[in-house]
Design a protein around this motif. Structure first.
Motif, PDB file in Angstrom:
ATOM      1  N   ARG A  20      21.558  23.361  -6.270  1.00 54.08           N
ATOM      2  CA  ARG A  20      22.331  23.643  -5.052  1.00 54.08           C
ATOM      3  C   ARG A  20      23.828  23.572  -5.320  1.00 54.08           C
ATOM      4  O   ARG A  20      24.601  24.386  -4.809  1.00 54.08           O
ATOM      5  N   ILE A  21      24.247  22.600  -6.127  1.00 55.75           N
ATOM      6  CA  ILE A  21      25.667  22.478  -6.457  1.00 55.75           C
ATOM      7  C   ILE A  21      26.115  23.698  -7.253  1.00 55.75           C
ATOM      8  O   ILE A  21      27.147  24.310  -6.945  1.00 55.75           O
ATOM      9  N   ILE A  22      25.342  24.070  -8.267  1.00 54.63           N
ATOM     10  CA  ILE A  22      25.692  25.224  -9.091  1.00 54.63           C
ATOM     11  C   ILE A  22      25.731  26.488  -8.240  1.00 54.63           C
ATOM     12  O   ILE A  22      26.646  27.310  -8.377  1.00 54.63           O
ATOM     13  N   SER A  23      24.788  26.637  -7.347  1.00 56.65           N
ATOM     14  CA  SER A  23      24.750  27.801  -6.469  1.00 56.65           C
ATOM     15  C   SER A  23      26.017  27.890  -5.626  1.00 56.65           C
ATOM     16  O   SER A  23      26.607  28.972  -5.476  1.00 56.65           O
ATOM     17  N   ARG A  24      26.444  26.778  -5.103  1.00 56.95           N
ATOM     18  CA  ARG A  24      27.664  26.786  -4.280  1.00 56.95           C
ATOM     19  C   ARG A  24      28.886  27.119  -5.109  1.00 56.95           C
ATOM     20  O   ARG A  24      29.790  27.816  -4.645  1.00 56.95           O
ATOM     21  N   THR A  26      28.927  28.947  -7.835  1.00 54.45           N
ATOM     22  CA  THR A  26      28.877  30.383  -8.166  1.00 54.45           C
ATOM     23  C   THR A  26      29.305  31.237  -6.978  1.00 54.45           C
ATOM     24  O   THR A  26      30.026  32.219  -7.155  1.00 54.45           O
ATOM     25  N   GLU A  27      28.888  30.848  -5.782  1.00 57.20           N
ATOM     26  CA  GLU A  27      29.281  31.589  -4.580  1.00 57.20           C
ATOM     27  C   GLU A  27      30.791  31.545  -4.375  1.00 57.20           C
ATOM     28  O   GLU A  27      31.411  32.543  -4.021  1.00 57.20           O
ATOM     29  N   LYS A  28      31.384  30.375  -4.590  1.00 52.28           N
ATOM     30  CA  LYS A  28      32.816  30.188  -4.346  1.00 52.28           C
ATOM     31  C   LYS A  28      33.677  30.863  -5.414  1.00 52.28           C
ATOM     32  O   LYS A  28      34.720  31.426  -5.111  1.00 52.28           O
ATOM     33  N   THR A  29      33.218  30.813  -6.677  1.00 49.78           N
ATOM     34  CA  THR A  29      34.055  31.269  -7.785  1.00 49.78           C
ATOM     35  C   THR A  29      33.727  32.668  -8.282  1.00 49.78           C
ATOM     36  O   THR A  29      34.541  33.271  -8.980  1.00 49.78           O
ATOM     37  N   GLY A  30      32.526  33.157  -7.992  1.00 53.49           N
ATOM     38  CA  GLY A  30      32.113  34.445  -8.520  1.00 53.49           C
ATOM     39  C   GLY A  30      31.603  34.379  -9.953  1.00 53.49           C
ATOM     40  O   GLY A  30      31.246  35.390 -10.536  1.00 53.49           O
ATOM     41  N   LYS A  31      31.585  33.183 -10.528  1.00 55.69           N
ATOM     42  CA  LYS A  31      31.054  33.010 -11.878  1.00 55.69           C
ATOM     43  C   LYS A  31      29.535  32.943 -11.803  1.00 55.69           C
ATOM     44  O   LYS A  31      28.972  32.582 -10.775  1.00 55.69           O
ATOM     45  N   ASN A  32      28.879  33.271 -12.918  1.00 57.39           N
ATOM     46  CA  ASN A  32      27.424  33.167 -12.926  1.00 57.39           C
ATOM     47  C   ASN A  32      27.007  31.740 -13.276  1.00 57.39           C
ATOM     48  O   ASN A  32      27.835  30.924 -13.695  1.00 57.39           O
ATOM     49  N   ALA A  33      25.732  31.435 -13.088  1.00 52.98           N
ATOM     50  CA  ALA A  33      25.226  30.074 -13.281  1.00 52.98           C
ATOM     51  C   ALA A  33      25.455  29.573 -14.701  1.00 52.98           C
ATOM     52  O   ALA A  33      25.768  28.398 -14.908  1.00 52.98           O
ATOM     53  N   LYS A  34      25.325  30.452 -15.670  1.00 53.69           N
ATOM     54  CA  LYS A  34      25.517  30.051 -17.068  1.00 53.69           C
ATOM     55  C   LYS A  34      26.962  29.610 -17.313  1.00 53.69           C
ATOM     56  O   LYS A  34      27.206  28.610 -17.991  1.00 53.69           O
ATOM     57  N   GLU A  35      27.922  30.348 -16.748  1.00 51.39           N
ATOM     58  CA  GLU A  35      29.335  29.984 -16.888  1.00 51.39           C
ATOM     59  C   GLU A  35      29.631  28.650 -16.204  1.00 51.39           C
ATOM     60  O   GLU A  35      30.340  27.796 -16.747  1.00 51.39           O
ATOM     61  N   VAL A  36      29.083  28.487 -15.020  1.00 52.89           N
ATOM     62  CA  VAL A  36      29.287  27.242 -14.273  1.00 52.89           C
ATOM     63  C   VAL A  36      28.677  26.075 -15.035  1.00 52.89           C
ATOM     64  O   VAL A  36      29.288  25.012 -15.167  1.00 52.89           O
ATOM     65  N   LEU A  37      27.491  26.262 -15.550  1.00 50.65           N
ATOM     66  CA  LEU A  37      26.829  25.199 -16.292  1.00 50.65           C
ATOM     67  C   LEU A  37      27.604  24.855 -17.559  1.00 50.65           C
ATOM     68  O   LEU A  37      27.700  23.680 -17.927  1.00 50.65           O
ATOM     69  N   ALA A  38      28.203  25.834 -18.198  1.00 51.54           N
ATOM     70  CA  ALA A  38      29.039  25.578 -19.378  1.00 51.54           C
ATOM     71  C   ALA A  38      30.232  24.703 -18.999  1.00 51.54           C
ATOM     72  O   ALA A  38      30.594  23.772 -19.727  1.00 51.54           O
ATOM     73  N   VAL A  59      33.126  18.947 -10.605  1.00 45.21           N
ATOM     74  CA  VAL A  59      33.525  20.326 -10.863  1.00 45.21           C
ATOM     75  C   VAL A  59      33.599  21.103  -9.549  1.00 45.21           C
ATOM     76  O   VAL A  59      34.547  21.852  -9.310  1.00 45.21           O
ATOM     77  N   ALA A  60      32.634  20.905  -8.686  1.00 48.63           N
ATOM     78  CA  ALA A  60      32.630  21.587  -7.392  1.00 48.63           C
ATOM     79  C   ALA A  60      33.874  21.224  -6.588  1.00 48.63           C
ATOM     80  O   ALA A  60      34.534  22.106  -6.019  1.00 48.63           O
ATOM     81  N   ARG A  61      34.183  19.955  -6.539  1.00 48.83           N
ATOM     82  CA  ARG A  61      35.377  19.518  -5.787  1.00 48.83           C
ATOM     83  C   ARG A  61      36.649  20.119  -6.368  1.00 48.83           C
ATOM     84  O   ARG A  61      37.551  20.519  -5.637  1.00 48.83           O
ATOM     85  N   GLU A  62      36.727  20.162  -7.705  1.00 50.55           N
ATOM     86  CA  GLU A  62      37.901  20.749  -8.347  1.00 50.55           C
ATOM     87  C   GLU A  62      38.076  22.215  -7.973  1.00 50.55           C
ATOM     88  O   GLU A  62      39.186  22.727  -7.970  1.00 50.55           O
ATOM     89  N   LYS A  63      36.985  22.877  -7.643  1.00 52.12           N
ATOM     90  CA  LYS A  63      37.030  24.294  -7.297  1.00 52.12           C
ATOM     91  C   LYS A  63      37.090  24.524  -5.790  1.00 52.12           C
ATOM     92  O   LYS A  63      37.006  25.636  -5.314  1.00 52.12           O
TER      93      LYS A  63
END
Length: 80
Positions: A20-24, A26-38, A59-63
């Motif tokens: 759920r965190i990664i999904s949010r 990706t929605e906010k940044t436009g990055k894909n899950a792999k990039e976010v996970l990296a 990471v989510a808060r920073e974004k």
């Protein structure tokens, strides 16, 4: 100790809090899950925290992602 997480960690029939965190993010940044996970993995190594879910929240808060409703879920996951 090297604790890295990959896309195999994400998934399953029931969406977990990390998903759920990664999904949010990706929605906010436009990055894909792999990039976010990296990014999460990099921050995880920098902070040397064991709970990847906590790092994902950071990471989510920073974004600028609103994750206030997920904090209790992460706490339950991390503290049991």
């Amino acid at each position: 100790m090297d604790i890295s997480f990959d896309l195999e960690y994400i998934g399953g029939s029931e969406e977990n809090v990390l998903d759920r965190i990664i999904s949010r993010i990706t929605e906010k940044t436009g990055k894909n899950a792999k990039e976010v996970l990296a990014e999460i993995n990099k921050k995880h190594e920098e902070l040397n925290l064991l709970a990847v879910e906590v790092v994902a929240l950071i990471v989510a808060r920073e974004k600028g992602v609103d994750i206030s409703d997920l904090i209790d879920d992460v706490e339950k996951k991390v503290l049991g």
